[in-house]
Scaffold this motif. Structure first.
Motif, PDB file in Angstrom:
ATOM      1  N   GLU A 112       0.500  10.849 -10.227  1.00  0.00           N
ATOM      2  CA  GLU A 112       1.472  10.114  -9.464  1.00  0.00           C
ATOM      3  C   GLU A 112       1.875  10.910  -8.112  1.00  0.00           C
ATOM      4  O   GLU A 112       2.075  10.143  -7.055  1.00  0.00           O
ATOM      5  N   LEU A 113       1.782  12.234  -8.028  1.00  0.00           N
ATOM      6  CA  LEU A 113       1.911  12.674  -6.783  1.00  0.00           C
ATOM      7  C   LEU A 113       0.520  12.444  -5.863  1.00  0.00           C
ATOM      8  O   LEU A 113       0.837  12.442  -4.549  1.00  0.00           O
ATOM      9  N   HIS A 114      -0.426  12.276  -6.184  1.00  0.00           N
ATOM     10  CA  HIS A 114      -1.555  12.155  -5.662  1.00  0.00           C
ATOM     11  C   HIS A 114      -1.518  10.805  -5.040  1.00  0.00           C
ATOM     12  O   HIS A 114      -1.826  10.640  -3.856  1.00  0.00           O
ATOM     13  N   GLU A 115      -1.015   9.759  -5.787  1.00  0.00           N
ATOM     14  CA  GLU A 115      -0.982   8.435  -5.419  1.00  0.00           C
ATOM     15  C   GLU A 115       0.152   8.577  -4.185  1.00  0.00           C
ATOM     16  O   GLU A 115       0.147   7.504  -3.305  1.00  0.00           O
ATOM     17  N   LEU A 116       1.249   9.105  -4.293  1.00  0.00           N
ATOM     18  CA  LEU A 116       2.510   9.345  -3.248  1.00  0.00           C
ATOM     19  C   LEU A 116       1.548   9.658  -2.034  1.00  0.00           C
ATOM     20  O   LEU A 116       1.967   9.183  -0.962  1.00  0.00           O
ATOM     21  N   ASP A 117       0.843  10.935  -1.864  1.00  0.00           N
ATOM     22  CA  ASP A 117       0.184  11.180  -0.760  1.00  0.00           C
ATOM     23  C   ASP A 117      -0.775  10.140  -0.130  1.00  0.00           C
ATOM     24  O   ASP A 117      -0.879   9.942   1.019  1.00  0.00           O
ATOM     25  N   ARG A 118      -1.586   9.736  -1.070  1.00  0.00           N
ATOM     26  CA  ARG A 118      -2.610   8.641  -0.640  1.00  0.00           C
ATOM     27  C   ARG A 118      -1.866   7.424   0.067  1.00  0.00           C
ATOM     28  O   ARG A 118      -2.468   6.848   1.228  1.00  0.00           O
ATOM     29  N   ARG A 119      -0.865   6.994  -0.525  1.00  0.00           N
ATOM     30  CA  ARG A 119      -0.001   5.710   0.249  1.00  0.00           C
ATOM     31  C   ARG A 119       0.590   6.117   1.575  1.00  0.00           C
ATOM     32  O   ARG A 119       0.602   5.399   2.485  1.00  0.00           O
ATOM     33  N   ARG A 120       0.998   7.231   1.651  1.00  0.00           N
ATOM     34  CA  ARG A 120       1.646   7.797   2.838  1.00  0.00           C
ATOM     35  C   ARG A 120       0.570   8.092   3.697  1.00  0.00           C
ATOM     36  O   ARG A 120       0.913   7.699   5.084  1.00  0.00           O
ATOM     37  N   LEU A 121      -0.348   8.648   3.410  1.00  0.00           N
ATOM     38  CA  LEU A 121      -1.648   8.720   4.493  1.00  0.00           C
ATOM     39  C   LEU A 121      -2.236   7.473   5.119  1.00  0.00           C
ATOM     40  O   LEU A 121      -2.807   7.226   6.064  1.00  0.00           O
ATOM     41  N   SER A 122      -2.243   6.526   4.310  1.00  0.00           N
ATOM     42  CA  SER A 122      -2.943   5.235   4.510  1.00  0.00           C
ATOM     43  C   SER A 122      -2.158   4.203   5.389  1.00  0.00           C
ATOM     44  O   SER A 122      -2.625   3.554   6.203  1.00  0.00           O
ATOM     45  N   GLY A 123      -0.712   4.572   5.585  1.00  0.00           N
ATOM     46  CA  GLY A 123       0.088   3.812   6.427  1.00  0.00           C
ATOM     47  C   GLY A 123       0.167   2.386   6.181  1.00  0.00           C
ATOM     48  O   GLY A 123       0.922   1.708   6.766  1.00  0.00           O
ATOM     49  N   GLU A 124      -0.133   2.048   5.032  1.00  0.00           N
ATOM     50  CA  GLU A 124       0.229   0.792   4.630  1.00  0.00           C
ATOM     51  C   GLU A 124       1.517   0.606   4.053  1.00  0.00           C
ATOM     52  O   GLU A 124       2.107   1.426   3.393  1.00  0.00           O
ATOM     53  N   CYS A 125       2.161  -0.557   4.199  1.00  0.00           N
ATOM     54  CA  CYS A 125       3.536  -1.022   3.698  1.00  0.00           C
ATOM     55  C   CYS A 125       3.241  -1.681   2.315  1.00  0.00           C
ATOM     56  O   CYS A 125       2.718  -2.975   2.504  1.00  0.00           O
ATOM     57  N   HIS A 126       3.693  -1.112   1.317  1.00  0.00           N
ATOM     58  CA  HIS A 126       3.655  -1.676   0.059  1.00  0.00           C
ATOM     59  C   HIS A 126       5.042  -2.526  -0.420  1.00  0.00           C
ATOM     60  O   HIS A 126       6.090  -1.913  -0.341  1.00  0.00           O
ATOM     61  N   VAL A 127       4.822  -3.771  -0.721  1.00  0.00           N
ATOM     62  CA  VAL A 127       5.909  -4.524  -1.362  1.00  0.00           C
ATOM     63  C   VAL A 127       5.580  -4.994  -2.757  1.00  0.00           C
ATOM     64  O   VAL A 127       4.548  -5.367  -3.023  1.00  0.00           O
ATOM     65  N   ALA A 128       6.397  -4.566  -3.749  1.00  0.00           N
ATOM     66  CA  ALA A 128       6.396  -4.741  -5.005  1.00  0.00           C
ATOM     67  C   ALA A 128       7.162  -6.126  -5.474  1.00  0.00           C
ATOM     68  O   ALA A 128       8.243  -6.241  -4.985  1.00  0.00           O
ATOM     69  N   LEU A 129       6.579  -6.984  -6.166  1.00  0.00           N
ATOM     70  CA  LEU A 129       7.146  -8.476  -6.589  1.00  0.00           C
ATOM     71  C   LEU A 129       7.713  -8.095  -8.206  1.00  0.00           C
ATOM     72  O   LEU A 129       6.969  -7.603  -8.919  1.00  0.00           O
ATOM     73  N   PHE A 130       8.997  -8.150  -8.377  1.00  0.00           N
ATOM     74  CA  PHE A 130       9.624  -7.499  -9.558  1.00  0.00           C
ATOM     75  C   PHE A 130      10.479  -8.791 -10.097  1.00  0.00           C
ATOM     76  O   PHE A 130      10.813  -9.409  -9.405  1.00  0.00           O
ATOM     77  N   ARG A 201       7.204   3.141  -6.535  1.00  0.00           N
ATOM     78  CA  ARG A 201       5.958   3.544  -5.400  1.00  0.00           C
ATOM     79  C   ARG A 201       6.112   2.524  -4.286  1.00  0.00           C
ATOM     80  O   ARG A 201       5.644   3.077  -3.286  1.00  0.00           O
ATOM     81  N   ALA A 202       6.523   1.691  -4.209  1.00  0.00           N
ATOM     82  CA  ALA A 202       6.794   0.403  -3.162  1.00  0.00           C
ATOM     83  C   ALA A 202       7.734   0.749  -2.111  1.00  0.00           C
ATOM     84  O   ALA A 202       8.559   1.818  -2.372  1.00  0.00           O
ATOM     85  N   HIS A 203       7.460   0.357  -0.992  1.00  0.00           N
ATOM     86  CA  HIS A 203       8.467   0.790   0.328  1.00  0.00           C
ATOM     87  C   HIS A 203       9.557  -0.299   0.207  1.00  0.00           C
ATOM     88  O   HIS A 203      10.555   0.035   0.619  1.00  0.00           O
ATOM     89  N   ALA A 204       9.360  -1.568  -0.388  1.00  0.00           N
ATOM     90  CA  ALA A 204      10.423  -2.455  -0.636  1.00  0.00           C
ATOM     91  C   ALA A 204      10.275  -3.298  -2.014  1.00  0.00           C
ATOM     92  O   ALA A 204       8.968  -3.385  -2.313  1.00  0.00           O
ATOM     93  N   VAL A 205      10.981  -4.010  -2.459  1.00  0.00           N
ATOM     94  CA  VAL A 205      11.007  -4.590  -3.470  1.00  0.00           C
ATOM     95  C   VAL A 205      11.335  -6.148  -3.352  1.00  0.00           C
ATOM     96  O   VAL A 205      12.615  -6.276  -2.806  1.00  0.00           O
ATOM     97  N   ILE A 206      10.789  -7.018  -3.940  1.00  0.00           N
ATOM     98  CA  ILE A 206      11.175  -8.460  -4.053  1.00  0.00           C
ATOM     99  C   ILE A 206      11.771  -8.535  -5.352  1.00  0.00           C
ATOM    100  O   ILE A 206      10.803  -8.327  -6.495  1.00  0.00           O
TER     101      ILE A 206
END
Length: 502
Positions: A112-130, A201-206
């Motif tokens: 989980e900590l590795h994925e946290l770093d990976r997404r931060r370094l990628s610069g991508e904006c993640h949106v979760a559909l909930f 993990r997402a930046h925003a949630v729908i």
């Protein structure tokens, strides 16, 4: 009655008159005192007058400040999450490393900590559909990302694992969309947890719904809002409502969730619908028809929420992930502490039984060996990360030792019953009986201390004593038989040692 009331009224009037005279006298005395002080103050030289005025003013100000501190109403406590109480990354990493050193399976926390770093370094904006099952999540993914190929089934539950798709907004910016399993799915507790983790993990949630929110959905929506990340509440399938129903639902959402959600919109995600059509000849055919998607309002809300890019949303996302990892690591640490406490108590109980078989005489009281008891309590405190003082340990052992002596007869009777389960042991004499009783006492001591450390994070003597008394007087059959087997193993080891000597 009138005659009896008359003296009482006269007495009350007399007391009120006296009180009034006293108050007037005090007021006149205070005024006279102030006037006299003022006259004397004017008579003083200027060099003495000014310091005296400053001292009097400071004294009056101090009295007023003290009265305000004592009489002011207590401030109301806010129910919002305190950001300064959130865990920091180094503390969590240290705890995860400690868990790994203690042979705990902390691989999921590390990932989980590795994925946290990976997404931060990628610069991508993640949106979760909930959302719950069958609210149209997969259809919305297909409307937002044209290359998404998720199977849709009218009975629901098609999405089994988290899937990521790349979609584009009207200004060309790219979003990574997560299509997650529907919460509330039958036999889907694992998939529901996957969806919750991905939402953190997402930046925003729908948050997608197809009708008014249930109590569980309301609690879930507010739980997500507690992490401070942007929430968009989306009412799907609005084409199935008439105008009055649609306006009533969106209005109710606005009144309830305006402070919780960044935006509240109504859409139609499209997708397929199936219905039966009866033909002129009486036959019935199944018809599948694609519904037209209308998601413009959602696209506008996404553009507004993500206008600052992933970097502006990263702090809230990181805080949510770290809070989740912190909670999971604490739960894992508790499991490890229970396991290590069990091993510790068993180890010291075995040592105590071996010592008792050599030193305890039949008919003597059952007492705690000071060195063993102190060492076990201190090790249990270390396992639960609770600092203890030597005096606290001594006082605890003295109190629990008295409890053991007061219940010696009961423990010996329980040990006697345990011997009946092992034919042949009863002929070995009272030393074995006392050894079993001593093992039960030490086992109860360790379990009572471990339990109070786990629940209260301190040496609660009263709680430990109550728990130990319950464990001593009503031990489980499994505990009794385990201690008896420890005694049997000790006897066999002693017999082998005696045979080797001869």
């Amino acid at each position: 009655m009138s005659r009896s009331r008359l003296p009482l009224r006269l007495i009350l009037l007399g007391l009120l008159a006296i009180a009034a005279v006293v108050v007037v006298w005090l007021a006149i005395s205070m005024v006279n005192g102030l006037l006299e002080f003022y006259e004397r103050l004017l008579a003083l030289p200027l060099l003495l007058r000014i310091p005296l005025i400053i001292i009097v003013a400071a004294a009056i100000g101090g009295v007023c400040w003290l009265a305000w501190k004592l009489l002011r109403p207590a401030p109301r406590r806010s129910g919002k999450r305190k950001t300064d109480s959130l865990p920091d990354r180094p503390t969590i990493e240290a705890r995860v490393a400690d868990l790994q050193a203690r042979d705990a399976d902390a691989s999921s926390l590390q990932q989980e900590l590795h994925e946290l770093d990976r997404r931060r370094l990628s610069g991508e904006c993640h949106v979760a559909l909930f959302g719950e099952i069958s609210t149209g999540k997969s259809s919305l993914i297909r409307a937002l990302a044209s290359e998404a190929e998720a199977d849709i089934d009218v009975i629901g539950g098609t999405t089994r694992w988290v899937k990521h798709f790349h979609g584009n907004l009207g200004d060309g910016r790219e979003l990574v969309l997560a299509d997650m399993p529907g919460t509330g799915e039958v036999s889907g507790s694992q998939r529901e947890q996957l969806a919750r983790d991905e939402a953190l993990r997402a930046h925003a949630v729908i948050y997608l719904v197809a009708s008014d929110l249930t109590r569980a959905q309301d609690a879930e929506l507010r739980w997500l809002a507690g992490f401070g990340k942007p929430l968009i509440l989306v009412l799907n399938k609005i084409d199935l409502f008439d105008d009055d129903e649609r306006e009533a639902l969106l209005g109710a959402f606005a009144s309830r969730y305006a402070t919780v959600c960044r935006a509240i919109v109504g859409i139609s995600a499209g997708g397929a619908e199936r219905f039966e059509r009866r033909l002129d000849d009486g036959r019935v055919e199944q018809v599948r028809r694609e519904r037209v998607a209308d998601i413009d309002k959602l696209l506008d809300a996404l553009m507004q929420v993500t206008s600052g890019g992933a970097e502006s949303l990263e702090p809230a996302r990181e805080a949510a992930v770290l809070a989740s990892v912190d909670q999971r690591s604490h739960a894992l640490a508790q499991q490890v502490a229970v396991r290590e406490s069990e091993a510790c108590v068993s180890r010291y109980t075995r040592r105590a039984v071996v010592g008792a078989m050599a030193a305890v005489a039949p008919g003597s009281d059952i007492i705690i060996q000071g060195a063993l008891g102190t060492a076990m309590v201190r090790e249990l405190a270390r396992i639960h990360d609770v600092p203890v003082r030597e005096l606290d340990v001594e006082n605890l052992l003295a109190r629990l030792g008295l409890t053991i002596r007061n219940t010696t007869a009961i423990v010996l009777a329980i040990a006697g019953n345990a011997l009946k389960a092992f034919p042949g042991l009863g002929t070995l004499g009272g030393g074995v009986l006392h050894a079993i009783a001593y093992g039960l006492a030490f086992d109860s001591l360790g379990r009572a201390v471990a339990l109070t450390l786990a629940e209260h994070a301190r040496l609660d003597q009263a709680e430990a004593e109550q728990t130990m008394r319950s464990l001593l007087t009503e031990p489980s059959r499994e505990r009794v038989e385990r201690v008896a087997r420890v005694v049997i193993d000790g006897l066999r080891h002693r017999d082998r040692a005696d045979g080797d000597d001869h």
